[in-house]
Design an enzyme around this catalytic site. Structure first.
Site, PDB file in Angstrom:
ATOM      1  CD  GLU A  56      -1.298  -2.355   2.125  1.00  0.00           C
ATOM      2  OE1 GLU A  56      -2.091  -3.025   2.806  1.00  0.00           O
ATOM      3  OE2 GLU A  56      -0.061  -2.581   2.077  1.00  0.00           O
ATOM      4  CB  ALA A 160      12.791 -37.471 -10.160  1.00  0.00           C
ATOM      5  CG  ASP A 211      21.503 -39.045  -4.496  1.00  0.00           C
ATOM      6  OD1 ASP A 211      21.951 -40.104  -4.979  1.00  0.00           O
ATOM      7  OD2 ASP A 211      20.290 -38.789  -4.419  1.00  0.00           O
ATOM      8  CD  GLU A 293      15.249 -31.691  -3.738  1.00  0.00           C
ATOM      9  OE1 GLU A 293      16.189 -32.448  -3.979  1.00  0.00           O
ATOM     10  OE2 GLU A 293      14.957 -30.710  -4.444  1.00  0.00           O
TER      11      GLU A 293
END
Length: 353
Positions: A56, A160, A211, A293
Site C-alpha cells: 500500500e 523424481a 547422492d 527431497e
C-alpha cells in the site's frame, strides 16, 4: 460489466503484482496493491522484501497527483496491517491520505492484524469490502497462512521417479557420490526455480550419503534455501557438499546441540515423531516452507504422519525395472506440466488453510 467483475479485475492485478516478489518477502506475505480513480489505475505497488515498504505504501507513493486519492479506491489482496512493526500501519496510511474506499482480497489471520485493519479503517469512515477473489488470495499466501494457523511450515514433498515407479536403482557404497538422473535438464531447471521460492530444503541421511547433493539454487536466480539434513549419528564429514559451509545448514541428529559459523547441529529424539519435531524446530526459526527431497524413508515418514501439503512428482522417460520404489500419496492433482519427455504432477493434500 458489473461492480463485482470490476473488483475482480483489479484484484487480479494485485495478485499479479504480489507474485513478482515470490521467494523474497519471508517472513512477510505476498501483497500487491492497486489504486483506481474513475476507472483508471493511477498507482500500484507490491511488497518487495521484509523490512521494506508494504504494498500500500508503494502504491500510494507511485501516485503522481495525491489530490486524486480522496476520490479513489485502493485494492489489496491482503488486509492492511494495523500495528507498528518495521514499518507504520498501512491502515493509518490509508486514513491519513483520505482514501474513501478499500477493497480487500482476504482477511489476514496473523494475530496482530486479524480484522484490526478493517476495524481501524471503518471507524475512520472508510468503506471497506473484502472477500474479493478470496480463494485466490489465500492460495497465493498458503505458506504464510499455514505457518500462522498450523504453527508449522508449509511442507512440499518432491521426488523424481521412472515410468515403472522407481526412485533409484539398488546401489551399494561403490556407486555412491552422484545422483541417478531420471528427468531431463529442463525438469531439473524447474526444480531449481522452485528451490528459490521456498525457505528450506531437507534430505535424509541415505540421500546425503549416496547422492552428495548441494541443495542449492544453481540453474536459476534467487535466494538460497536453508539446507537441512537428517544425520542421526553425525556421519557426514566436511567432504560432503552439505557440510561445506557455503550456505546455512541444520543437521538434525541424536548426539549433540552445537552451532558453528553456518552449520548448526540440533539434537532430536529419533524414537519419537521425528517429522513433527523437525517442523517444530523450523517453526521456531520462522521458516514458512520446506521442500522434502528424500529419500524414500524420509518422504514416507512425512506421508505416514500426514505432515505434507503438496507433493511434486516428476516422472522421467526411463525404466529401472527394479530398485527403490517411489512413495505413494493420496491427494488431488492440482497441476500438470510437461518438460519435453519429463512430466510433473502436483498433488494437494486434502486440508483447509
Amino acid at each position: 460489466m458489473n461492480t463485482l467483475s470490476i473488483h475482480e479485475k483489479y484484484m487480479q492485478r494485485c495478485l499479479q503484482l504480489a507474485q513478482m516478489a515470490e521467494g523474497h518477502t519471508y517472513s512477510n506475505p505476498l501483497v500487491g496493491s492497486v489504486i483506481v480513480h474513475e476507472g483508471r489505475i493511477i498507482g500500484e505497488g507490491y511488497h518487495r522484501k521484509a523490512g521494506e515498504p508494504h504494498a500500500e505504501v508503494n502504491a500510494v507513493a507511485s501516485v503522481k497527483d495525491k489530490s486524486l486519492l480522496s476520490g479513489s479506491t485502493l485494492y489489496v489482496n491482503l488486509e492492511p496491517c494495523a500495528h507498528y512493526g518495521k514499518t507504520p500501519p498501512c491502515s493509518k496510511l490509508i486514513i491519513d491520505n483520505k482514501i474513501p474506499h478499500v477493497v480487500i482480497g482476504c482477511i489476514d489471520d496473523f494475530s496482530e492484524v486479524a480484522g484490526k485493519g478493517v476495524e481501524m479503517m471503518e471507524k475512520a469512515g472508510v468503506k471497506v469490502e473484502y472477500g474479493i477473489l478470496e480463494k485466490e488470495s489465500r492460495e497465493l499466501n498458503r505458506r504464510f497462512f499455514t505457518f500462522h494457523n498450523k504453527k508449522r511450515p508449509y511442507v512440499i514433498l518432491k521426488w523424481a521417479q521412472t515410468l515403472d515407479g522407481f526412485l533409484d536403482i539398488d546401489r551399494d557404497s561403490s556407486l555412491f557420490g552422484q545422483p541417478t538422473w531420471i528427468t531431463n535438464a529442463w525438469a531439473r531447471r524447474a526444480v531449481h526455480k522452485q528451490r528459490r521460492t521456498e525457505q528450506a530444503i531437507l534430505v535424509g541421511t541415505y540421500t546425503a550419503l549416496k547422492d552428495n547433493p548441494s541443495l542449492t539454487v544453481r540453474d536459476w536466480v534467487g535466494p538460497q534455501p536453508l539446507r537441512i539434513v537428517i544425520d542421526r549419528k553425525c556421519q557426514l564429514t566436511s567432504e560432503y557438499h552439505l557440510m561445506d559451509n557455503s550456505c546455512p545448514t541444520i543437521v538434525i541428529n541424536s548426539l549433540k546441540d552445537d552451532k558453528g559459523w553456518l552449520i548448526e547441529f540440533i539434537k532430536a529424539d529419533f524414537d519419537q515423531n521425528l517429522p513433527e519435531q523437525i517442523l517444530q524446530i523450523l517453526w521456531e526459526k520462522g521458516i514458512q516452507s520446506v521442500i522434502i527431497e528424500g529419500g524414500h524413508a524420509t518422504l514416507d515418514s512425512f506421508i505416514m504422519h500426514n505432515l505434507w501439503d503438496e507433493a511434486h512428482k516428476y516422472i522421467g522417460n526411463t525404466f529401472f525395472e527394479s530398485g527403490v520404489k517411489a512413495p505413494v500419496v493420496h491427494g488431488k492433482i492440482v497441476e500438470q506440466s510437461v518438460f519435453g519427455d519429463s512430466r510433473l504432477f502436483v498433488y494437494r493434500n486434502n486440508i483447509v488453510f
